[in-house]
Design a protein around this motif. Sequence first.
Motif, PDB file in Angstrom:
ATOM      1  N   LEU A   1      90.834   5.047  25.540  1.00  0.00           N
ATOM      2  CA  LEU A   1      91.401   6.381  25.763  1.00  0.00           C
ATOM      3  C   LEU A   1      92.861   6.336  26.219  1.00  0.00           C
ATOM      4  N   THR A   2      93.452   5.139  26.260  1.00  0.00           N
ATOM      5  CA  THR A   2      94.881   5.026  26.570  1.00  0.00           C
ATOM      6  C   THR A   2      95.597   4.359  25.393  1.00  0.00           C
TER       7      THR A   2
ATOM      8  N   LEU B   1      99.524   4.710  31.810  1.00  0.00           N
ATOM      9  CA  LEU B   1      98.443   4.590  30.829  1.00  0.00           C
ATOM     10  C   LEU B   1      98.343   3.175  30.276  1.00  0.00           C
TER      11      LEU B   1
ATOM     12  N   SER C   1      92.066  -2.749  31.762  1.00  0.00           N
ATOM     13  CA  SER C   1      90.742  -2.553  31.171  1.00  0.00           C
ATOM     14  C   SER C   1      90.450  -3.595  30.105  1.00  0.00           C
TER      15      SER C   1
ATOM     16  N   THR D   1      85.739  -0.906  28.413  1.00  0.00           N
ATOM     17  CA  THR D   1      86.789  -0.585  27.437  1.00  0.00           C
ATOM     18  C   THR D   1      87.076   0.907  27.318  1.00  0.00           C
ATOM     19  N   ILE D   2      86.364   1.732  28.095  1.00  0.00           N
ATOM     20  CA  ILE D   2      86.642   3.182  28.049  1.00  0.00           C
ATOM     21  C   ILE D   2      88.105   3.483  28.365  1.00  0.00           C
ATOM     22  N   PRO D   3      88.662   2.962  29.483  1.00  0.00           N
ATOM     23  CA  PRO D   3      90.084   3.256  29.753  1.00  0.00           C
ATOM     24  C   PRO D   3      91.013   2.764  28.651  1.00  0.00           C
TER      25      PRO D   3
ATOM     26  N   ILE E   1      96.885   0.789  32.974  1.00  0.00           N
ATOM     27  CA  ILE E   1      95.435   0.969  33.119  1.00  0.00           C
ATOM     28  C   ILE E   1      94.703   0.430  31.890  1.00  0.00           C
ATOM     29  N   GLY E   2      95.213   0.743  30.704  1.00  0.00           N
ATOM     30  CA  GLY E   2      94.588   0.246  29.486  1.00  0.00           C
ATOM     31  C   GLY E   2      94.630  -1.267  29.398  1.00  0.00           C
TER      32      GLY E   2
END
Length: 442
Positions: free
Chosen positions: A95-96, A45, A52, A90-92, A48-49
């Motif tokens: 949400l992380t 997470l 992003s 910035t969605i990932p 990925i964040g």
Amino acid sequence: MNNLKEFFERFQKTMEDKVVPVASKIASQRHLSALRDGLTILIPLTVIGGISLMLANPPVDLETMKPTNVFFQFLIMWKQWANCYADILTIPFNLTIGIISIYVVLGVSYRLSQSYEMEAFPNSITSLFTFLCVAGVPVALKQGNYIDVSNLGAGAMFTAIIIALLSIEINHFMIEKNIKIKMPAGVPPMVAGPFEVLLPMVVNILVFIGLNQLCIVLTNNGLTNLVFTIFSPLISATASLPSMLIIVLLTVVFWFFGIHGDNMVSAITTPIFTGNLVANLDAYNAGKEIPNIIAGNFTFIFGLAIVYLAILFNLNFVCKNKRLRSLGKLAIPSSLFNINEPLVFGVPTVLNILTFIPSLICVAIDLTGAYLATSVGFMAKTCMSVPWTLPAPLYAFISTMDYKAIIVWVILFIINVIIFVPFMKSYDKQMDLEEQNITQAE
């Protein structure tokens, strides 16, 4: 040279004889082990964040950068593209890392439940629900009810960890004492498990909602802000070296305990650092002497940014443990752009004395060295506002407009790498021993 080698060998042996056994005992403690293993779950997470956030925040200032060459043209196009698609990019991240406390609760409570040989999933859901009753209370607006996700980010990690550990302890106690809804003998465990945690869930909700309301009455802040409420009177900042050292060292201590150290001190330090930067920029534009040494992101770029990259270097070039080497490779893209969550939660540096001790030493050396190099005139003062995602050595150069800032940064980085070597080697061996014990146990 031989004397230096002998010194490091003796120091390494001392670490292995004195520090590693202590670190191993700490690591094997049930709750600390659950915390470590629970945070390790977060590595994908955070990677990925971090990617992003890196894509959405290219190290470009459109007001100052001109398309004078192909590379600058690429950066400008990247920045314009990121501005157009920022909401999607910035969605990932949102949400992380943006709601990372949710995953902390799930990971830590899941691992602690496993250590007690309890049904892990129902118990971790209990912990998550309890945490949301404290940190995720919906706010009524005209358009409907909304959850303020700012209370679910890194700033609430400490509360998330405490609730994860205590809620499972409450569940374990009640289940062990048979204070639970008992299902008939023939009911499968997967069906009986959720009913076992029903009464403990009610107790957890009552306990933590009650504590949260008590905190609000006494401090005007809930549990998620309790740590900040306690420590904020102790954090007083000026632009002097001693006060900055205290604040940055305190930031390292907060991170060690899983508290977002930057969030803890930023409310107090940001106005000071920003005000100093504005004053420096005005003086620079007017051709006057720049007044402030500590301004902008000086304490980060010449502090924790060096520390994290020294850890990254050791992971990739010193450590031999396969897990640590793999983590080092995964963390390269984000760490180069000052996004360090993969290291914080992956190594982890939380409750890890083998990274905590050298971090304290290095931060003190780094800030003192950079401050003295600036005060004697070797390096120019920070006077430019630069995107925080710019790689740290370049940030040091552009923010000061002085190539000697890179020299200072590199020297401090080399010192940090050397200091971290014996600690990371010891951590490397500790990880090997833990993996051997797990293999033998299986």
